[in-house]
Design an enzyme around this catalytic site. Structure first.
Site, PDB file in Angstrom:
ATOM      1  N   PHE A  82       0.663  -1.230   0.114  1.00 21.92           N
ATOM      2  CA  PHE A  82      -0.355   0.389   0.319  1.00 21.92           C
ATOM      3  C   PHE A  82       0.684   1.287  -0.009  1.00 21.92           C
ATOM      4  O   PHE A  82       1.701   1.236   0.894  1.00 21.92           O
ATOM      5  CB  PHE A  82      -0.978  -0.077   1.747  1.00 21.92           C
ATOM      6  CG  PHE A  82      -1.873   1.023   1.347  1.00 21.92           C
ATOM      7  CD1 PHE A  82      -3.537   0.864   1.097  1.00 21.92           C
ATOM      8  CD2 PHE A  82      -2.116   2.311   1.074  1.00 21.92           C
ATOM      9  CE1 PHE A  82      -4.283   1.899   1.066  1.00 21.92           C
ATOM     10  CE2 PHE A  82      -2.557   2.920   1.412  1.00 21.92           C
ATOM     11  CZ  PHE A  82      -4.036   2.699   1.680  1.00 21.92           C
ATOM     12  N   GLU A 130      -0.727  -7.880   5.208  1.00 18.03           N
ATOM     13  CA  GLU A 130       0.225  -8.553   5.578  1.00 18.03           C
ATOM     14  C   GLU A 130       1.139  -7.608   5.945  1.00 18.03           C
ATOM     15  O   GLU A 130       1.412  -6.291   5.687  1.00 18.03           O
ATOM     16  CB  GLU A 130       0.684  -9.117   4.157  1.00 18.03           C
ATOM     17  CG  GLU A 130       1.943  -9.999   4.018  1.00 18.03           C
ATOM     18  CD  GLU A 130       2.216 -10.307   2.539  1.00 18.03           C
ATOM     19  OE1 GLU A 130       1.660  -9.888   1.450  1.00 18.03           O
ATOM     20  OE2 GLU A 130       3.496 -10.240   2.677  1.00 18.03           O
TER      21      GLU A 130
HETATM   22  C1  LIG Z   1       0.907  -3.519   3.808  1.00 18.21           C
HETATM   23  C2  LIG Z   1       1.700  -2.156   3.763  1.00 18.21           C
HETATM   24  O1  LIG Z   1       1.663  -2.073   2.550  1.00 18.21           O
HETATM   25  S1  LIG Z   1       2.324  -1.365   4.843  1.00 18.21           S
HETATM   26  C3  LIG Z   1       3.392  -0.134   4.067  1.00 18.21           C
HETATM   27  C4  LIG Z   1       2.085   1.449   4.204  1.00 18.21           C
HETATM   28  N1  LIG Z   1       3.416   2.149   3.228  1.00 18.21           N
HETATM   29  C5  LIG Z   1       4.189   3.167   3.676  1.00 18.21           C
HETATM   30  O2  LIG Z   1       4.993   2.737   4.737  1.00 18.21           O
HETATM   31  C6  LIG Z   1       4.703   3.897   2.508  1.00 18.21           C
HETATM   32  C7  LIG Z   1       5.001   4.714   2.224  1.00 18.21           C
HETATM   33  N2  LIG Z   1       4.005   5.404   3.232  1.00 18.21           N
HETATM   34  C8  LIG Z   1       2.833   6.120   3.179  1.00 18.21           C
HETATM   35  O3  LIG Z   1       2.138   5.570   1.512  1.00 18.21           O
HETATM   36  C9  LIG Z   1       1.815   7.024   3.613  1.00 18.21           C
HETATM   37  O4  LIG Z   1       2.045   7.702   4.535  1.00 18.21           O
HETATM   38  C10 LIG Z   1       0.526   6.070   4.351  1.00 18.21           C
HETATM   39  C11 LIG Z   1       0.042   4.924   3.305  1.00 18.21           C
HETATM   40  C12 LIG Z   1       1.344   5.503   4.893  1.00 18.21           C
HETATM   41  C13 LIG Z   1      -0.797   7.067   5.004  1.00 18.21           C
HETATM   42  O5  LIG Z   1      -1.297   7.575   3.438  1.00 18.21           O
HETATM   43  P1  LIG Z   1      -1.355   9.196   3.348  1.00 18.21           P
HETATM   44  O6  LIG Z   1      -1.913   9.105   2.024  1.00 18.21           O
HETATM   45  O7  LIG Z   1      -0.485   9.905   3.638  1.00 18.21           O
HETATM   46  O8  LIG Z   1      -2.433   9.100   4.963  1.00 18.21           O
HETATM   47  P2  LIG Z   1      -3.441  10.324   5.039  1.00 18.21           P
HETATM   48  O9  LIG Z   1      -3.701  11.711   4.612  1.00 18.21           O
HETATM   49  O10 LIG Z   1      -5.221   9.555   5.175  1.00 18.21           O
HETATM   50  O11 LIG Z   1      -3.450   9.739   6.686  1.00 18.21           O
HETATM   51  C14 LIG Z   1      -2.294  10.181   7.125  1.00 18.21           C
HETATM   52  C15 LIG Z   1      -2.281  11.070   8.094  1.00 18.21           C
HETATM   53  O12 LIG Z   1      -2.389  12.837   7.150  1.00 18.21           O
HETATM   54  C16 LIG Z   1      -2.811  13.483   7.889  1.00 18.21           C
HETATM   55  N3  LIG Z   1      -3.951  13.643   7.583  1.00 18.21           N
HETATM   56  C17 LIG Z   1      -5.321  12.887   6.658  1.00 18.21           C
HETATM   57  N4  LIG Z   1      -6.258  14.035   6.249  1.00 18.21           N
HETATM   58  C18 LIG Z   1      -5.298  15.002   6.437  1.00 18.21           C
HETATM   59  C19 LIG Z   1      -5.481  16.829   5.864  1.00 18.21           C
HETATM   60  N5  LIG Z   1      -6.821  16.668   4.873  1.00 18.21           N
HETATM   61  N6  LIG Z   1      -4.948  17.823   5.787  1.00 18.21           N
HETATM   62  C20 LIG Z   1      -3.395  17.019   6.988  1.00 18.21           C
HETATM   63  N7  LIG Z   1      -3.471  15.703   7.463  1.00 18.21           N
HETATM   64  C21 LIG Z   1      -4.515  14.718   6.799  1.00 18.21           C
HETATM   65  C22 LIG Z   1      -3.582  12.344   9.034  1.00 18.21           C
HETATM   66  O13 LIG Z   1      -4.435  12.419  10.814  1.00 18.21           O
HETATM   67  C23 LIG Z   1      -2.802  11.352   8.853  1.00 18.21           C
HETATM   68  O14 LIG Z   1      -2.393  11.681  10.173  1.00 18.21           O
HETATM   69  P3  LIG Z   1      -0.708  10.681  10.435  1.00 18.21           P
HETATM   70  O15 LIG Z   1       0.346  11.331  10.234  1.00 18.21           O
HETATM   71  O16 LIG Z   1      -0.749  11.181  12.591  1.00 18.21           O
HETATM   72  O17 LIG Z   1      -1.097  10.033  10.416  1.00 18.21           O
END
Ligand SMILES: CC(=O)SCCNC(=O)CCNC(=O)[C@H](O)C(C)(C)COP(=O)(O)OP(=O)(O)OC[C@H]1O[C@@H](n2cnc3c(N)ncnc32)[C@H](O)[C@@H]1OP(=O)(O)O
Length: 423
Positions: A234, A269
């Site tokens: 993801f 996973e």
């Molecule tokens: C099963 C697996 O694959 S595990 C591996 C997961 N993938 C990774 O680690 C790869 C690298 N990382 C990523 O791809 C991303 O950072 C992810 C998937 C982990 C998260 O995706 P994002 O699009 O950033 O998620 P989202 O925006 O919905 O939420 C993340 C954060 O943004 C914050 N947020 C959500 N909407 C907003 C907004 N409008 N403005 C500011 N912040 C926001 C959330 O509160 C959350 O806060 P956090 O940083 O404290 O967790």
């Protein structure tokens, strides 16, 4: 020697290129640049490249089709017999066969692709979001598309996008092209800033699609006749993170799972911490917003001691926490009821237990010894079963202490997640 060593995460610069014609505002850039989080699978564990000065690994991808361009440049390179790293060849091994090295040609392709690319497979979800800083305040459109390796054109597309797994997921690796894999890709769908020309015979599309991230899922057999869909990878690309798109992509997957009769449940996973938080947040919000579930869980007062309009209404009518606990949620939870809902909502067993425990913690009156004891015992019973083998190696007293310690840290983590989820 230091002068000739470069951090490979800094040297590798990734750009998503889109057409000049596709700019929405004057500030809009047609070149979104960012860096990888990891390059160790490509350049080795210390993520360093030796032998260059001012090394730039310029990796560009057309923003929709992900057609790829690579160029490596530097101001100086150590002469032989110095053991210089071959920055280009090391990366090439992980790129699709059709990557481009001629910038003029790539730009031509990128321009064309940017206007004509259409996602592969079937659209399964869409949403809109107001982009912060969008001068005209216009809502932007996003779409999620589902495809498999046997979807025409998708296998080649996947060979372009899989690099992001290495660059952003710790421990991530490429998957075999097994036809069972399922993919969901997220795109921004833009109305073309420059109207399509009417003159050409083939009408040009009104919208353009720009890749933002994707997830891969694998179906495992689930007795007796369905599958358990396991989310494996993801990723949301850095320019689009922290804006709620990860939550939206996860919701798209969950909605797809609920709507697909063959799928019995969604599992994950080896989730990274950030993904686990995202999943907890989304699942909690879904449960709290589920009128039928919440009604049964919390009893007649709906959300009872929770937050939101129902809780405030309930409190105003004098329905406090004690009244709220008449629902099936307990503690202790009604196990048969919980299993019925777990199966209906297609959530994996351990995850559903955690969600139930979080919702209970939100409502339980810690000052009420009977309720708190019931909660503690229920959580400890699950922890005991989950950590059975480790716990059995300890003496009885030590085991009790360890269980109590784990219970406290689990509660602490639940409080953190509940605060973050704002349920
Ligand atoms: C099963 C697996 O694959 S595990 C591996 C997961 N993938 C990774 O680690 C790869 C690298 N990382 C990523 O791809 C991303 O950072 C992810 C998937 C982990 C998260 O995706 P994002 O699009 O950033 O998620 P989202 O925006 O919905 O939420 C993340 C954060 O943004 C914050 N947020 C959500 N909407 C907003 C907004 N409008 N403005 C500011 N912040 C926001 C959330 O509160 C959350 O806060 P956090 O940083 O404290 O967790």
């Amino acid at each position: 020697m230091g002068d000739w060593t470069t951090d490979s995460n800094d040297a590798l610069t990734i750009s998503l290129v889109r057409s000049e014609k596709d700019k929405l505002t004057a500030e809009d850039t047609n070149l979104v640049e960012f860096h990888p989080t990891f390059t160790y699978p490509i350049y080795g564990t210390d993520e360093k490249l030796y032998g260059y000065k001012d090394l730039l690994i310029d990796l560009r991808l057309a923003s929709g089709s992900l057609r790829t361009y690579l160029n490596v440049s530097y101001s100086a390179k150590l002469p032989p017999p110095s053991p210089v790293d071959d920055a280009e060849a090391m990366l090439q091994k992980f790129l699709p066969e059709d990557f481009e090295t001629d910038l003029a040609k790539f730009n031509e392709y990128a321009e064309e692709d940017s206007l004509n690319f259409k996602p592969y497979g079937k659209k399964i979800y869409e949403y809109t979001k107001r982009a912060s800083g969008d001068a005209d305040g216009e809502e932007r459109q996003y779409e999620v598309w589902h495809a498999k390796f046997d979807t025409p054109g998708f296998a080649a597309y996947h060979r372009r996008m899989q690099l992001f797994i290495l660059l952003y997921i710790e421990g991530g690796s490429y998957v075999d092209e097994d036809p069972a894999w399922e993919f969901v890709c997220l795109y921004e769908k833009r109305k073309r800033a420059t109207p399509p020309s009417d003159s050409s015979d083939a009408p040009e599309p009104q919208h353009t699609y720009h890749f933002m991230g994707y997830s891969s899922l694998y179906p495992f057999y689930c007795f007796p006749s369905r599958v358990r869909l396991r989310l494996s990878q993801f990723v949301i690309l850095p320019p689009f993170q922290h804006a709620g798109h990860g939550a939206a992509l996860y919701t798209a997957i969950y909605t797809y799972v609920l709507a697909t009769p063959d799928v019995a449940e969604l599992t994950v996973e080896d989730p990274a911490e950030a993904f686990e938080d995202l999943r907890d947040r989304c699942d909690l919000r879904m449960l709290v917003a589920h009128a039928r579930f919440a009604g049964e869980a919390f009893g007649e007062g709906g959300l009872g001691g929770g937050v939101g309009p129902v809780r405030h209404g309930a409190r105003a009518k004098g329905k406090g926490k004690a009244k709220a606990r008449v629902g099936k949620l307990g503690p202790p939870v009604d196990k048969a009821w919980a299993e019925k809902w777990r199966a209906e909502l297609k959530i994996a067993g351990r995850q559903f237990s955690r969600l139930v425990e979080m919702l209970q913690l939100l409502h339980v009156d810690e000052a009420d010894p009977r309720a708190w004891r019931a909660y503690r015992l229920q959580v400890k019973e699950r922890l005991y079963r989950f950590n059975f083998e480790v716990l059995m190696q300890l003496e009885k007293v030590e085991r009790q202490e360890k269980l109590e310690e784990t219970f406290r840290s689990v509660c602490e983590d639940y409080r953190r997640i509940l605060a973050m989820a704002k349920v």
